[in-house]
Design an enzyme around this catalytic site. Structure first.
Site, PDB file in Angstrom:
ATOM      1  N   THR A  63       0.860  -1.183   0.000  1.00 26.43           N
ATOM      2  CA  THR A  63       0.000   0.000   0.000  1.00 26.43           C
ATOM      3  C   THR A  63       0.898   1.234   0.000  1.00 26.43           C
ATOM      4  O   THR A  63       2.027   1.195   0.482  1.00 26.43           O
ATOM      5  CB  THR A  63      -0.924   0.037   1.229  1.00 26.43           C
ATOM      6  N   HIS A  98      -7.332  -5.523  -6.031  1.00 24.91           N
ATOM      7  CA  HIS A  98      -6.795  -4.223  -5.628  1.00 24.91           C
ATOM      8  C   HIS A  98      -7.647  -3.580  -4.533  1.00 24.91           C
ATOM      9  O   HIS A  98      -7.769  -2.350  -4.462  1.00 24.91           O
ATOM     10  CB  HIS A  98      -6.697  -3.288  -6.839  1.00 24.91           C
ATOM     11  N   ARG A 139     -10.286  -1.093  -5.649  1.00 27.22           N
ATOM     12  CA  ARG A 139      -9.915   0.272  -6.041  1.00 27.22           C
ATOM     13  C   ARG A 139      -9.732   0.430  -7.548  1.00 27.22           C
ATOM     14  O   ARG A 139      -9.526   1.539  -8.027  1.00 27.22           O
ATOM     15  CB  ARG A 139      -8.629   0.690  -5.330  1.00 27.22           C
TER      16      ARG A 139
END
Length: 382
Positions: free
Chosen positions: A81, A255, A258
């Site tokens: 991240t 993801h 996202r």
């Protein structure tokens, strides 16, 4: 709320929300488009039911697992991240220390604000993988692969589900709480503009290769001695292609919801990917993991390890490295307890027979109803 009182990931999420800026929380939490996939990642785990085996000796449980040749204390690691400094001043170095204290792995993002080498120095005994971007300049990619290996990273992670970047942060305020810097991307270059500016977006577009292909994946595989993990696999066809190219592991991921909205929850396609790989590569999962029972379900469906993204950031926001450690400890403890209640003393005891989809019960109920109706029709004829 004192950090010491937080006992679940949902409590960490609420506490982290109170501690972070509006911009930071929006960036970390935002889903893609309407958020359908993001929401379904979490809901999908509830659609699976556990069928425990009782009266087994589960007084002692062994949660250890080996991934890509490295032994971890439990099968829960930290996904890549970006921009951890939005949540804590010690950024990725603190996250790495939290993971190392629990003897589990952390994937360092290329969008980290601490360099490969700085994170190694912060947690020299930690298990670290590096998420590599695809660059237009393959010489730059080669140098990053070499830096990762020299800095003690033990695997390279490539993302398959992000063909294009927006190269901007949504709702970037005119004044950030701190400047953001990406040393693993800039290298010796000086960024030409501020975050969210057209100048910086143009720099990224000229540097990072968008719409990467299988040929790019194959190039990376041939130009590093480290194992390669392909993240973002949701289709059987892509899983089979990864195996044909000699990829060492696939990470079933969307993801965190996202990217492409409307895609499947990762837990719903996991079993198909496991069958497609056929044991020729390790299979991991991320997306929606919030409890130890979620972990147990993923393992029962064939995942060797699960990765968490946002929950690790919640811990970081609440209490730095110690907060990351606490989040991981909660999940480890919950997994161990779930294993005991399901009759599993070690991870190899967690088999597909432990789990069933809720549709099984619905179909059986419909079958029984249909059978009763048919019986009444037959009886009525006589």
């Amino acid at each position: 709320m004192a950090t010491t009182t937080l006992t679940t990931l949902s409590e960490f999420e609420k506490a982290a929300r109170q501690k972070t800026s509006e911009f930071a929380w929006s960036y970390v939490s935002r889903p893609g488009e309407d958020g359908q996939t993001h929401v379904d990642n979490r809901r999908a785990f509830k659609r699976y039911r556990l069928i425990p085996r009782n009266l087994r000796d589960v007084y002692i449980r062994d949660t250890s697992v080996t991934i890509l040749g490295t032994k971890l204390d439990f099968p829960i690691a930290i996904a890549p991240t970006a921009t951890h400094r939005l949540l804590h001043p010690e950024a990725e170095s603190a996250t790495a220390r939290g993971a190392a204290s629990m003897n589990t792995a952390m994937v360092l993002s290329s969008w980290s604000e601490h360099s490969l080498e700085k994170v190694t120095a912060a947690a020299p005994r930690g298990v670290r993988w590096f998420y590599l971007l695809f660059y237009r300049d393959r010489g730059r990619m080669k140098r990053l692969l070499e830096r990762a290996e020299q800095a003690g990273y033990t695997a390279i992670v490539l993302t398959a589900d992000q063909p294009f970047f927006t190269f901007s942060f949504r709702k970037v305020p005119s004044t950030l709480p701190m400047p953001l810097w990406f040393p693993n991307i800039y290298l010796e270059d000086v960024p030409p503009g501020a975050l969210g500016s057209l100048e910086l977006a143009d720099y990224f577009k000229k540097t990072i290769k968008e719409a990467a292909t299988w040929e790019d994946v194959e190039w990376v595989r041939k130009n590093t001695r480290l194992p390669v993990v392909l993240k973002g696999i949701l289709s059987v066809e892509d899983a089979k292609m990864a195996v044909r190219l000699g990829i060492d592991a696939v990470l079933v991921s969307n993801h965190g919801g996202r990217q492409l909205d409307g895609g499947p929850a990762t837990i719903d396609v996991l079993a198909d990917i496991v069958r497609a790989v056929g044991g020729e590569a390790e299979v991991y999962l991320d997306g929606g993991v919030r409890t130890g029972t979620d972990v147990l379900k993923a393992l029962a469906l064939g995942a060797r390890c699960v990765f968490i993204g946002r929950p690790a950031l919640w811990g970081l926001a609440c209490n730095g490295a110690e907060g990351v450690q606490q989040v991981l400890q909660i999940l480890k403890d919950e997994l161990s307890l779930a294993m005991a209640r399901a009759g599993c003393a070690k991870l190899s005891d967690i088999q597909p027979s432990l789990i069933v989809h809720e549709s099984y019960y619905l179909n059986r109920q419909m079958f029984n109803i249909a059978g009763n109706v048919n019986n009444k029709i037959v009886k009525s004829k006589y």
